[in-house]
Design a protein around this motif. Sequence first.
Motif, short mmCIF file in Angstrom:
data_model
loop_
_atom_site.label_atom_id
_atom_site.label_comp_id
_atom_site.label_asym_id
_atom_site.label_seq_id
_atom_site.Cartn_x
_atom_site.Cartn_y
_atom_site.Cartn_z
N ASN A 1 0.82 -1.22 0.00
CA ASN A 1 0.00 0.00 0.00
C ASN A 1 0.85 1.26 0.00
O ASN A 1 0.52 2.25 -0.66
CB ASN A 1 -0.93 0.00 1.21
N ASN B 1 -6.63 -1.19 4.08
CA ASN B 1 -5.73 -0.85 5.18
C ASN B 1 -6.26 -1.40 6.50
O ASN B 1 -7.49 -1.50 6.69
CB ASN B 1 -5.60 0.67 5.29
N SER C 1 -4.20 4.83 5.29
CA SER C 1 -2.96 4.07 5.48
C SER C 1 -2.10 4.74 6.55
O SER C 1 -2.17 5.96 6.74
CB SER C 1 -2.18 3.99 4.17
#
Length: 563
Positions: free
Chosen positions: A305, A325, A413
């Motif tokens: 990510n 996430n 994130s």
Amino acid sequence: MGLAAALNAGKTSLFTNQKSIEITGNNISNVNTEGYSRQKPVFSDFPSLNFGDFFIGQGVKVSGVVRDYDVFVSEQLLDKNQQLGSEDAKSTPLAELERIFSVGDENLATEIDRFFDAWQELSTNPSGQVERDIVIQRGELLAAEFNTIARDLENVQNNINDTVRSELDAVNLKLTQIADLNQRIQNLESTGQTANSFRDQRDLLLQELTYSLGVQSFPDAAGAINVQLPGGLPLVQSGTALQLEAVVQGDDLKLELAIGNSRFDVSGRNLGGKFAGLLEIRDQFVPELQQDLNKTAYQLVQQVNSRHEQGTGLDGSTGIPFFQNPGNHTSQGYASATSDYFTGGTIALQVGGEDHSFTLDPASGPYSLDELASAINSATGADLTATTSQQGDGGYALVLTPAYDLANNSPLSVQVDLSALGTTGGASVPEFSMPSMANLMAMALQNPSQVAAGSSSAPGDNTNALAIAALKDEKAVNGEDTFVSFYGKMAARVGVEASQNRLAQTGSQDALTQLQNLRDAKVGVSLEEEMIALIKYQRGFEASAKLLSTVDEMMATVLTIKQ
């Protein structure tokens, strides 16, 4: 008196040999009865009477029937039964774990390789629709593989709970049977009789309980056997048996023993045998694998990510996570939330791509876990919430909860680097994971045009695809292992544990077989010996009958003389 005494001696000899033949016949009939011990008659003579200048015997009687018993061999059998029970219990779940963490052609490591290989293929044609579809497909398959392994590990634990629950009734029944046998043995032997068969049955039940629970047993002066768990909790006291209970707490199952108004947890050193082996796998070995699997999934999601959010899709989109996430980022445990662990230093924080780095002033330290959480909250505002949470083991963890990104349908994130944070008292810097990451791992990206192959949307830009593909060979887990090599360590640990279990199981079984053979040789029924004894008692019976016949003829002769 002479002929009458001889007639009585012949009669007692006849009856004694008859009873001995019955005992021998019982031995022969039980030659294949498990746990049966050979029984022998005990002979004693009747008191002699003074007849003239001589003491004349009055015959023989069976004063008792004893069973052969070897204390040393019996104790060794109990000990080996406990060891075998533990190893037998581990064999089935370990075999299942070997299947889950396979080292064959199709496993988690294979899916990880294929996922990064798909990014490598995308780097050769960054604008290719097929390559982008394959990247998303490989991401979905990889997440599904993590989900499957996580569910399989939970199933192993649930199967162990079902096994414990299903066998508990049989264990409690055996405890009740031992208490009942204690009473029967005491009642019989208090009258001077022998309770050999009951003692054999009780010994067999003790072996079975030792196999299941690893119990310890101690005889008392009245002939009863008191049974307790390895940790000392009582199970059977003379004629009273306590009962184990399975208590369900959510998805967990605990064993408890009620003694009066108190309840005691039966685990750890309080257990042995099969139940100890099952709970060791459930409570120690499987959680360690779950922790490592979640760590692998967490690091893979974070690393992928982080790079994907820095890239740009064909449609110009950026900052989009590839995988969902984590909702919470949880550190390792600390003994206290208020004790001072950190001396200060730089904290590098990035939430949703936005930098929130700051420095804790060493001059104002040291800092506790609560103070560290407060400092993070001050720096990140509404984007991230830091709290301290007490864990199941009693320790405290630092938990980071990012805000939810509605546009991407995923939590923001989070990238945290605390390597520059100083510590005191031997404490370590917080390292984050998500306890259920492998089970919850899922795709956040569905649109192939948003796959960030480059740092820009320019045709042919493959820099980001190459960066993500390079993760395959980076030591992203603990700074020591690649994702594939870390999986290899997990699979190797399972394989080694299963191999050791098979060796220990075979060794315990062989030792138990040898002890059982030794026990059969010492106290079991030997048909050859019983045949010899049978012939001896037969000859004694025939001689006694001949004696009676002779005395009868002599008495007839005496009566004839009187006529």
